[in-house]
Design a protein around this motif. Structure first.
Motif, mmCIF file in Angstrom:
data_model
loop_
_atom_site.group_PDB
_atom_site.id
_atom_site.type_symbol
_atom_site.label_atom_id
_atom_site.label_comp_id
_atom_site.label_asym_id
_atom_site.label_seq_id
_atom_site.Cartn_x
_atom_site.Cartn_y
_atom_site.Cartn_z
ATOM 1 N N UNK A 172 -4.221 22.440 -10.781
ATOM 2 C CA UNK A 172 -4.885 22.180 -9.500
ATOM 3 C C UNK A 172 -5.273 23.452 -8.756
ATOM 4 N N UNK A 173 -4.481 24.529 -8.868
ATOM 5 C CA UNK A 173 -4.771 25.766 -8.146
ATOM 6 C C UNK A 173 -5.992 26.483 -8.718
ATOM 7 N N UNK A 174 -6.322 26.232 -9.991
ATOM 8 C CA UNK A 174 -7.437 26.938 -10.636
ATOM 9 C C UNK A 174 -8.665 26.042 -10.760
ATOM 10 N N UNK A 175 -8.510 24.864 -11.346
ATOM 11 C CA UNK A 175 -9.622 23.915 -11.450
ATOM 12 C C UNK A 175 -9.471 22.960 -10.270
ATOM 13 N N UNK A 176 -10.270 23.198 -9.229
ATOM 14 C CA UNK A 176 -10.040 22.516 -7.962
ATOM 15 C C UNK A 176 -10.643 21.120 -7.896
ATOM 16 N N UNK A 191 -13.942 26.058 -9.754
ATOM 17 C CA UNK A 191 -12.716 26.759 -10.126
ATOM 18 C C UNK A 191 -12.455 27.900 -9.156
ATOM 19 N N UNK A 192 -11.223 28.372 -9.174
ATOM 20 C CA UNK A 192 -10.811 29.540 -8.415
ATOM 21 C C UNK A 192 -10.044 30.414 -9.400
ATOM 22 N N UNK A 193 -10.796 31.209 -10.178
ATOM 23 C CA UNK A 193 -10.197 31.971 -11.279
ATOM 24 C C UNK A 193 -9.276 33.077 -10.774
#
Length: 193
Positions: free
Chosen positions: A151-155, A166-168
């Motif tokens: 969840x923290x990376x693929x939002x 995403x938030x890579x």
């Protein structure tokens, strides 16, 4: 019904008792969502692409994701034994509804990956379901880049715009694009000294 029109629900583990019951593993978040199943499609190990429809008389939850199934017409252990190891499938139309920003892996193949800081990166090519965690595979600058599906990376996914947001983590792309220092320090084995 073909495999392309279905998703894998789980698989049959073994027979249970003498009256044709089979123990199954359901690869789902909540087994309770499947307690009223009326039919399932089986792909036997000997014919993994051929689906055979079976009506279900009863689904009985066990521990975790394990259930006991009673299939109509399978009334003896001898009839259930050949089903051991069969994969269980359901039609894609029966997938439970998700929240608007959630997605099933098969729905976002071909979507554009958009990073919160870097913008558009590439296209979703595949998903790998690994023992440690699921990975999204994206093509970026000619390289396959694997992104952990957490969840923290693929939002979220935007189905209308066909985008996965995403938030890579810092440095993730560099792992795939820059040669390692070990590769740079080693002399070419064909180089003359």
């Amino acid at each position: 019904m073909t495999l392309d029109e279905t998703y894998q629900l789980g698989y049959l583990l073994k027979t249970h008792g003498l009256r044709g019951h089979v123990a199954a593993h359901f690869d789902v978040d909540d087994v309770d969502d499947y307690l009223k199943l009326k039919k399932v499609y089986l792909a036997l190990p000997a014919a993994p692409t051929k689906l055979v429809e079976h009506n279900i008389e009863k689904v009985q939850p066990q521990s975790g994701n394990r259930v006991l199934l009673k299939l109509r017409g399978i009334d003896r252990i001898e009839e259930a034994e050949p089903l051991r190891g069969a994969q269980l499938y359901l039609p894609l139309a029966e997938l439970p509804a998700l929240d608007e920003d959630q997605f099933y892996f098969h729905d976002v193949i071909g979507f554009t990956v958009v990073d919160a800081n870097l913008g558009e990166l590439g296209t979703v090519e595949n998903f790998y379901e690994l023992p440690q965690q699921d990975m999204l595979a994206m093509r970026y600058q000619g390289h396959e880049v694997l992104i952990p599906v957490v969840d923290e990376i693929v939002t979220h996914a935007d189905h209308e715009k066909k985008q996965v947001h995403v938030n890579l983590p810092d440095g993730l792309l560099d792992v795939y694009l820059k040669p390692s220092s070990r590769d740079q320090d080693e002399p070419d084995e064909f180089e003359e000294a």
